[in-house]
Design a protein around this motif. Structure first.
Motif, mmCIF file in Angstrom:
data_model
loop_
_atom_site.group_PDB
_atom_site.id
_atom_site.type_symbol
_atom_site.label_atom_id
_atom_site.label_comp_id
_atom_site.label_asym_id
_atom_site.label_seq_id
_atom_site.Cartn_x
_atom_site.Cartn_y
_atom_site.Cartn_z
ATOM 1 N N VAL A 37 -10.341 22.654 36.248
ATOM 2 C CA VAL A 37 -10.025 21.304 35.782
ATOM 3 C C VAL A 37 -9.337 20.513 36.891
ATOM 4 N N LEU A 38 -8.576 21.193 37.723
ATOM 5 C CA LEU A 38 -7.775 20.537 38.744
ATOM 6 C C LEU A 38 -8.613 19.960 39.880
ATOM 7 N N TRP A 39 -9.669 20.644 40.290
ATOM 8 C CA TRP A 39 -10.469 20.173 41.418
ATOM 9 C C TRP A 39 -11.096 18.798 41.172
ATOM 10 N N PRO A 40 -11.782 18.554 40.068
ATOM 11 C CA PRO A 40 -12.397 17.226 39.898
ATOM 12 C C PRO A 40 -11.450 16.180 39.285
ATOM 13 N N LEU A 41 -10.170 16.500 39.150
ATOM 14 C CA LEU A 41 -9.231 15.575 38.514
ATOM 15 C C LEU A 41 -9.177 14.197 39.178
ATOM 16 N N PRO A 42 -9.180 14.075 40.511
ATOM 17 C CA PRO A 42 -9.176 12.729 41.114
ATOM 18 C C PRO A 42 -10.398 11.902 40.719
ATOM 19 N N ALA A 43 -11.555 12.537 40.619
ATOM 20 C CA ALA A 43 -12.752 11.806 40.209
ATOM 21 C C ALA A 43 -12.623 11.332 38.768
ATOM 22 N N SER A 48 -11.741 6.910 35.017
ATOM 23 C CA SER A 48 -10.913 6.373 33.933
ATOM 24 C C SER A 48 -10.308 5.026 34.309
ATOM 25 N N ALA A 49 -9.821 4.911 35.539
ATOM 26 C CA ALA A 49 -9.250 3.635 35.996
ATOM 27 C C ALA A 49 -10.318 2.552 36.035
ATOM 28 N N GLY A 50 -11.527 2.898 36.463
ATOM 29 C CA GLY A 50 -12.625 1.931 36.479
ATOM 30 C C GLY A 50 -12.999 1.470 35.078
#
Length: 92
Positions: A37-43, A48-50
């Motif tokens: 779960v941690l690896w793709p968290l920035p994506a 979500s921000a978009g």
């Protein structure tokens, strides 16, 4: 502190925490499910921000109120400016 600086500090803190957790710099042994779960968290956060930004813009456009008095005033000022420029020899 400006809003930009606040956002940059927040992103720096989140990014350094993410990097420390994913590289194992803190010495924590995370379970495999947490690492997946941690690896793709920035994506996920970027998407979500978009979505939030798109929803906010859509909501603001949908609830935009027209200022009819200001529009009439602006139109009269445009007409005055055109008449003044026409007097000075400018052709439209």
């Amino acid at each position: 502190m400006t809003k930009l600086a606040q956002w940059l500090w927040g992103l720096a803190i989140l990014g350094s925490t993410w990097a420390a957790l994913t590289t194992g710099a803190l010495g924590l042994e995370l379970p495999l499910s947490c690492q997946e779960v941690l690896w793709p968290l920035p994506a996920y956060l970027l998407v979500s921000a978009g979505c939030y930004a798109l929803g906010t813009v859509g909501y603001r456009v949908a609830t935009f109120h027209d200022c009819e008095d200001a529009a009439r005033e602006l139109q009269s000022q445009i007409q005055e400016a055109r008449a003044d420029l026409a007097r000075r020899g400018l052709r439209f």
